[in-house]
Design a protein around this motif. Structure first.
Motif, short mmCIF file in Angstrom:
data_model
loop_
_atom_site.label_atom_id
_atom_site.label_comp_id
_atom_site.label_asym_id
_atom_site.label_seq_id
_atom_site.Cartn_x
_atom_site.Cartn_y
_atom_site.Cartn_z
N SER A 31 4.36 7.68 -2.76
CA SER A 31 3.50 8.32 -3.75
C SER A 31 2.08 8.51 -3.23
O SER A 31 1.31 9.29 -3.78
CB SER A 31 3.47 7.52 -5.05
OG SER A 31 2.82 6.27 -4.85
N GLN A 32 1.72 7.82 -2.16
CA GLN A 32 0.37 7.94 -1.61
C GLN A 32 0.18 9.20 -0.77
O GLN A 32 -0.94 9.58 -0.45
CB GLN A 32 0.04 6.71 -0.75
CG GLN A 32 0.92 6.60 0.49
CD GLN A 32 0.75 5.30 1.22
OE1 GLN A 32 -0.37 4.92 1.54
NE2 GLN A 32 1.85 4.61 1.50
N PHE A 33 1.27 9.87 -0.43
CA PHE A 33 1.19 11.06 0.41
C PHE A 33 1.02 12.31 -0.44
O PHE A 33 1.54 12.41 -1.54
CB PHE A 33 2.44 11.20 1.28
CG PHE A 33 2.64 10.04 2.21
CD1 PHE A 33 1.79 9.84 3.27
CD2 PHE A 33 3.68 9.15 2.00
CE1 PHE A 33 1.96 8.77 4.12
CE2 PHE A 33 3.85 8.07 2.85
CZ PHE A 33 2.99 7.87 3.91
N MET A 37 6.90 3.17 -7.74
CA MET A 37 7.20 2.64 -6.43
C MET A 37 6.20 1.56 -6.08
O MET A 37 5.02 1.72 -6.28
CB MET A 37 7.10 3.76 -5.38
CG MET A 37 8.27 4.68 -5.34
SD MET A 37 8.10 5.74 -3.89
CE MET A 37 9.74 6.29 -3.79
N GLY A 38 6.69 0.50 -5.48
CA GLY A 38 5.80 -0.59 -5.14
C GLY A 38 5.84 -0.92 -3.67
O GLY A 38 5.70 -2.07 -3.30
N GLY A 39 6.03 0.07 -2.83
CA GLY A 39 6.13 -0.17 -1.40
C GLY A 39 4.78 -0.37 -0.74
O GLY A 39 3.74 -0.41 -1.37
N ARG A 40 4.83 -0.51 0.57
CA ARG A 40 3.63 -0.72 1.38
C ARG A 40 2.79 0.54 1.46
O ARG A 40 3.30 1.65 1.43
CB ARG A 40 3.99 -1.06 2.83
CG ARG A 40 4.69 -2.30 3.07
CD ARG A 40 4.83 -2.56 4.56
NE ARG A 40 5.77 -1.63 5.17
CZ ARG A 40 5.76 -1.28 6.45
NH1 ARG A 40 4.84 -1.78 7.26
NH2 ARG A 40 6.64 -0.44 6.93
N LYS A 41 1.50 0.35 1.60
CA LYS A 41 0.58 1.45 1.84
C LYS A 41 0.44 1.63 3.35
O LYS A 41 0.58 0.68 4.13
CB LYS A 41 -0.80 1.14 1.26
CG LYS A 41 -0.81 0.95 -0.23
CD LYS A 41 -0.87 2.29 -0.90
CE LYS A 41 -0.99 2.10 -2.40
NZ LYS A 41 -0.70 3.28 -3.13
N VAL A 42 0.13 2.84 3.76
CA VAL A 42 -0.13 3.12 5.16
C VAL A 42 -1.58 2.73 5.45
O VAL A 42 -2.49 3.18 4.76
CB VAL A 42 0.08 4.62 5.49
CG1 VAL A 42 -0.31 4.91 6.92
CG2 VAL A 42 1.52 5.01 5.22
N PRO A 43 -1.80 1.87 6.44
CA PRO A 43 -3.17 1.47 6.75
C PRO A 43 -3.93 2.60 7.45
O PRO A 43 -3.33 3.56 7.93
CB PRO A 43 -2.99 0.28 7.70
CG PRO A 43 -1.66 0.49 8.32
CD PRO A 43 -0.82 1.21 7.30
N GLU A 44 -5.25 2.47 7.51
CA GLU A 44 -6.04 3.44 8.27
C GLU A 44 -6.04 3.01 9.73
O GLU A 44 -6.19 1.83 10.03
CB GLU A 44 -7.47 3.50 7.73
CG GLU A 44 -7.54 4.15 6.38
CD GLU A 44 -8.96 4.54 6.00
OE1 GLU A 44 -9.79 4.77 6.90
OE2 GLU A 44 -9.22 4.60 4.79
#
Length: 83
Positions: free
Chosen positions: A29-31, A1-8
């Motif tokens: 995938s970051q979750f 997956m190449g979507g956006r990351k959630v910012p802090e």
């Protein structure tokens, strides 16, 4: 997956504003799964441990960002579940 990351986020307002947009392009995938503790804790356990073991447990819990008592409970639950 190449979507956006959630910012802090630094404030709740920033987080709420982020949630008001289209989130369908997020990289999920970051979750990580976060177990919620729904069952009440009715039983209590008291035990004596060597100071070094307790300090090691506290250090591991701090690395995970959770209270050490929750970390100990997770270890027990994982062992019982056979993970």
């Amino acid at each position: 997956m190449g979507g956006r990351k959630v910012p802090e986020f630094k404030t709740d307002d920033e987080a709420e504003a982020f949630l008001e947009q289209d989130l369908s392009d997020l990289d999920f995938s970051q979750f990580k799964p976060s177990p919620f503790e729904f069952k009440p804790k009715a039983a209590q356990l008291n035990m004596r441990l060597p100071s070094s073991l307790l300090e090691a447990l506290k250090g591991k819990a701090q690395e995970k960002g959770i209270p050490y008592t929750r970390y100990i409970r997770q270890l027990l639950e994982q062992d019982i579940a056979g993970r």
